[in-house]
Design a protein around this motif. Structure first.
Motif, mmCIF file in Angstrom:
data_model
loop_
_atom_site.group_PDB
_atom_site.id
_atom_site.type_symbol
_atom_site.label_atom_id
_atom_site.label_comp_id
_atom_site.label_asym_id
_atom_site.label_seq_id
_atom_site.Cartn_x
_atom_site.Cartn_y
_atom_site.Cartn_z
ATOM 1 N N ASP A 23 0.828 -1.201 0.000
ATOM 2 C CA ASP A 23 0.000 0.000 0.000
ATOM 3 C C ASP A 23 0.865 1.256 0.000
ATOM 4 N N ALA A 24 0.461 2.213 -0.821
ATOM 5 C CA ALA A 24 1.104 3.524 -0.836
ATOM 6 C C ALA A 24 0.292 4.490 0.016
ATOM 7 N N ALA A 25 0.946 5.522 0.536
ATOM 8 C CA ALA A 25 0.248 6.502 1.372
ATOM 9 C C ALA A 25 1.036 7.805 1.391
ATOM 10 N N ALA A 26 0.367 8.869 1.863
ATOM 11 C CA ALA A 26 1.013 10.164 2.050
ATOM 12 C C ALA A 26 0.680 10.682 3.437
ATOM 13 N N ASP A 74 -9.249 19.141 2.112
ATOM 14 C CA ASP A 74 -9.395 20.228 1.149
ATOM 15 C C ASP A 74 -9.319 19.748 -0.301
ATOM 16 N N GLY A 75 -9.129 18.467 -0.503
ATOM 17 C CA GLY A 75 -9.105 17.913 -1.848
ATOM 18 C C GLY A 75 -7.808 18.090 -2.599
ATOM 19 N N THR A 76 -6.766 18.572 -1.938
ATOM 20 C CA THR A 76 -5.512 18.837 -2.654
ATOM 21 C C THR A 76 -4.634 17.594 -2.814
ATOM 22 N N VAL A 77 -4.887 16.563 -2.022
ATOM 23 C CA VAL A 77 -4.110 15.328 -2.113
ATOM 24 C C VAL A 77 -5.083 14.160 -2.214
ATOM 25 N N THR A 78 -4.932 13.338 -3.240
ATOM 26 C CA THR A 78 -5.803 12.174 -3.417
ATOM 27 C C THR A 78 -4.971 10.940 -3.717
ATOM 28 N N HIS A 79 -5.471 9.812 -3.252
ATOM 29 C CA HIS A 79 -4.839 8.507 -3.479
ATOM 30 C C HIS A 79 -5.711 7.679 -4.398
ATOM 31 N N ALA A 80 -5.088 6.886 -5.265
ATOM 32 C CA ALA A 80 -5.855 5.991 -6.135
ATOM 33 C C ALA A 80 -4.976 4.817 -6.543
ATOM 34 N N ALA A 81 -5.619 3.667 -6.784
ATOM 35 C CA ALA A 81 -4.920 2.560 -7.425
ATOM 36 C C ALA A 81 -4.794 2.905 -8.904
ATOM 37 N N ALA A 82 -3.675 2.558 -9.502
ATOM 38 C CA ALA A 82 -3.436 2.936 -10.900
ATOM 39 C C ALA A 82 -3.104 1.735 -11.763
ATOM 40 N N GLY A 83 -3.423 0.535 -11.294
ATOM 41 C CA GLY A 83 -3.132 -0.687 -12.030
ATOM 42 C C GLY A 83 -2.514 -1.714 -11.119
ATOM 43 N N GLU A 103 0.312 2.394 -7.495
ATOM 44 C CA GLU A 103 -0.655 3.298 -6.890
ATOM 45 C C GLU A 103 -0.185 4.728 -7.112
ATOM 46 N N SER A 104 -1.136 5.664 -7.059
ATOM 47 C CA SER A 104 -0.791 7.043 -7.386
ATOM 48 C C SER A 104 -1.243 7.998 -6.292
ATOM 49 N N LEU A 105 -0.551 9.117 -6.226
ATOM 50 C CA LEU A 105 -0.925 10.246 -5.373
ATOM 51 C C LEU A 105 -0.962 11.483 -6.260
ATOM 52 N N SER A 106 -2.113 12.143 -6.318
ATOM 53 C CA SER A 106 -2.248 13.382 -7.071
ATOM 54 C C SER A 106 -2.238 14.543 -6.085
ATOM 55 N N ILE A 107 -1.391 15.531 -6.361
ATOM 56 C CA ILE A 107 -1.167 16.603 -5.396
ATOM 57 C C ILE A 107 -1.210 17.954 -6.103
ATOM 58 N N GLY A 117 -15.379 -1.881 1.309
ATOM 59 C CA GLY A 117 -15.442 -0.540 0.738
ATOM 60 C C GLY A 117 -14.066 0.058 0.517
ATOM 61 N N TYR A 118 -13.171 -0.107 1.495
ATOM 62 C CA TYR A 118 -11.806 0.375 1.329
ATOM 63 C C TYR A 118 -11.125 -0.318 0.152
ATOM 64 N N THR A 119 -11.343 -1.631 0.029
ATOM 65 C CA THR A 119 -10.712 -2.383 -1.046
ATOM 66 C C THR A 119 -11.241 -1.948 -2.414
ATOM 67 N N LEU A 120 -12.542 -1.670 -2.508
ATOM 68 C CA LEU A 120 -13.112 -1.210 -3.779
ATOM 69 C C LEU A 120 -12.512 0.127 -4.192
ATOM 70 N N VAL A 121 -12.259 1.000 -3.216
ATOM 71 C CA VAL A 121 -11.600 2.265 -3.525
ATOM 72 C C VAL A 121 -10.194 1.996 -4.058
ATOM 73 N N LYS A 122 -9.494 1.129 -3.378
ATOM 74 C CA LYS A 122 -8.123 0.811 -3.760
ATOM 75 C C LYS A 122 -8.057 0.224 -5.162
ATOM 76 N N LYS A 123 -9.013 -0.623 -5.514
ATOM 77 C CA LYS A 123 -9.016 -1.284 -6.823
ATOM 78 C C LYS A 123 -9.748 -0.478 -7.892
ATOM 79 N N GLN A 124 -10.206 0.716 -7.536
ATOM 80 C CA GLN A 124 -10.962 1.573 -8.460
ATOM 81 C C GLN A 124 -12.210 0.859 -8.979
ATOM 82 N N LEU A 125 -12.937 0.251 -8.054
ATOM 83 C CA LEU A 125 -14.148 -0.499 -8.393
ATOM 84 C C LEU A 125 -15.399 0.107 -7.752
ATOM 85 N N THR A 126 -15.304 1.321 -7.251
ATOM 86 C CA THR A 126 -16.428 1.873 -6.498
ATOM 87 C C THR A 126 -17.665 2.081 -7.362
#
Length: 466
Positions: free
Chosen positions: A39-42, A67-76, A80-84, A257-266
């Motif tokens: 798992d990746a994190a910030a 504030d929405g300035t940092v987001t985490h997502a699975a990218a494949g 995993e990715s962090l958008s900042i 629910g956490y896993t679906l977010v991680k796998k981009q399956l929400t």
């Protein structure tokens, strides 16, 4: 020409002089270990190098900062990715630590040496340009976490430091290092799992049984009564149990629910079914309550992914039975009522998978033909017959994904060949081996069950199967 490759300890400008304001960080890794979860994190840090609030820990269970300035997502797979948005980061944050951890690495004896190809890519989100890359980890061995890099403010601009430093103690050690108070583990899904372990009847002792609301499972326990014997907690019996089944399901749904977010399956809806081996070697797992718990754990997946919140059920040995779907309302004694106490079901014979698989296909492609994808979890403890591969091959043009789960210590020769089996329109099946499924954490189970499903969805859409 600017050198994109960073060395450990190197510091570079990100915003100064180049107009970069929004970045994406990709964290990649490779591994040959099927049971590892990474798992990746910030961590959003103050000038004191502290994470001042739990909400400032951004990971797949808390994928967006307030504030929405940092987001985490699975990218494949294995990325995993962090958008900042650097220009929008509030002044109270001076640094952002970017980390990678092995889930329950200490407990499972899984270390960073199990990973290879550790890489951090830093990109300009505006145009997709790669700014820098950092290959790290060659010096890591027995650590279970790593700080890959840090973004930090310097004279009103943002810079990046290539860190690559390992930590013992996994996520808990990282959290403690950044000032978050932890007991054993800090991420939300681990806390939910710990709470669940305290509440599930299978592991409770009689002297820990508390007063519970009325639960109907054959006998009835009125509010305020206590169970007298620990044996009463076994779900395969028809007696009342001192556990609120819906509460344990709700906790597991949270982890799903956490896993679906991680796998981009929400946003994905799927019809979910489970096929249960009921051959002779499975007898103890039914009588001990393990199968009942497996049904509950998979129902949590169906509750979030299936529109009607129910789980379709089959059992099989040499013959098969299609059973009524299970819901949260009738979960409590499902295995006892619909399987163990059902004389019409053929039980504890030998394996014969193709007939039950063909009935699954019959249900979803002829009786209830829809465009919604189907996710089948197939529980088996060995002895799969070779014609199973032919059914999988013939089913590859259909909107059905088969997730086989091998339990026990068989060699699973047939199922191991699924990943390399040719002749299919798309790869429509996956196999994972969990020797003792009852000892696998919910987080790890859901992570592995849903690991290949996103890739199949993408391939099936490309081939117009969906």
């Amino acid at each position: 020409m600017r050198d994109l490759q960073l060395l450990k300890g190197q510091k570079v400008d990100i915003t100064k002089g180049n107009g970069v304001r929004d970045i994406k960080i990709l964290l990649r890794w490779d591994t040959d270990h099927n049971g590892i979860s990474v798992d990746a994190a910030a961590f959003l840090l103050s000038a004191q190098n502290r994470c001042e609030r739990d909400e400032d820990f951004i990971f797949y269970g808390n994928p967006e900062s307030r504030d929405g300035t940092v987001t985490h997502a699975a990218a494949g797979k294995n990325v995993e990715s962090l958008s900042i948005s650097l220009s929008g980061i509030p002044e109270q944050y001076a640094r952002i630590a970017v980390t990678l951890t092995i889930y329950e690495g200490e407990q499972q004896n899984l270390r960073m040496k199990e990973l290879s190809g550790l890489q951090l890519l830093l990109m300009d989100r505006k145009n997709g340009e790669e700014l820098y890359r950092f290959d790290y980890g060659a010096d890591l061995s027995d650590e279970t976490a790593v700080v890959a890099g840090e973004l930090y403010r310097h004279q009103g601009e943002w810079k990046f430091s290539a860190v690559g430093s390992g930590f013992d103690g996994g996520l808990a050690a990282l959290c403690k290092n950044y000032g978050l108070e932890v007991e054993q583990e800090t991420d939300s899904e681990a806390a939910a799992t710990a709470e669940l372990a305290e509440r599930v009847g299978l592991v409770e002792k009689a002297d820990k049984v508390e007063k519970v609301d009325r639960v109907d499972r054959g006998d009835k326990v009125e509010k305020g009564e206590k169970a007298e014997k620990a044996e009463n907690v076994l779900p395969q019996t028809a007696s009342a149990v001192p556990v609120n089944v819906l509460s344990s399901i709700d906790l597991r749904k949270k982890i799903v629910g956490y896993t679906l977010v991680k796998k981009q399956l929400t946003d994905v809806k799927a019809r979910v079914g489970i096929v249960l081996d009921i051959t002779g070697s499975m007898r103890n797992l039914y009588s001990s309550g393990v199968v009942q718990e497996v049904v509950e754990r998979i129902l949590a997946v169906a509750s979030l992914m299936d529109d009607n919140g129910s789980l379709d059920v089959w059992v099989y040995d040499t013959e098969f039975s299609r059973l009524p779907p299970v819901t949260q309302q009738d979960l409590g004694s499902y295995v006892f009522t619909h399987i163990m106490n059902n004389d019409s079901i053929h039980k504890f014979g030998r394996n014969n998978e193709p007939p039950v698989m063909e009935d699954v296909i019959q249900k979803y492609t002829r009786e209830e033909k829809e465009t919604t994808p189907v996710f089948i979890i197939f529980i088996n403890d060995g002895g799969v017959v070779k014609p199973t591969k032919k059914v999988i091959m013939a089913a590859s043009p259909l909107p059905i994904f088969w997730q086989f789960v091998g339990i026990g210590d068989s060699d699973f020769e047939v199922l191991k060949q699924l990943d390399t089996m040719g002749g299919r329109l798309v790869d429509n099946a996956n196999f994972i081996h969990l020797d003792r499924i009852e000892e696998v954490s919910d987080e790890q189970l859901y992570d592995q069950l849903l690991n290949e499903f996103p890739q199949w969805l993408k391939a099936a859409k490309a081939k117009r199967i969906l």
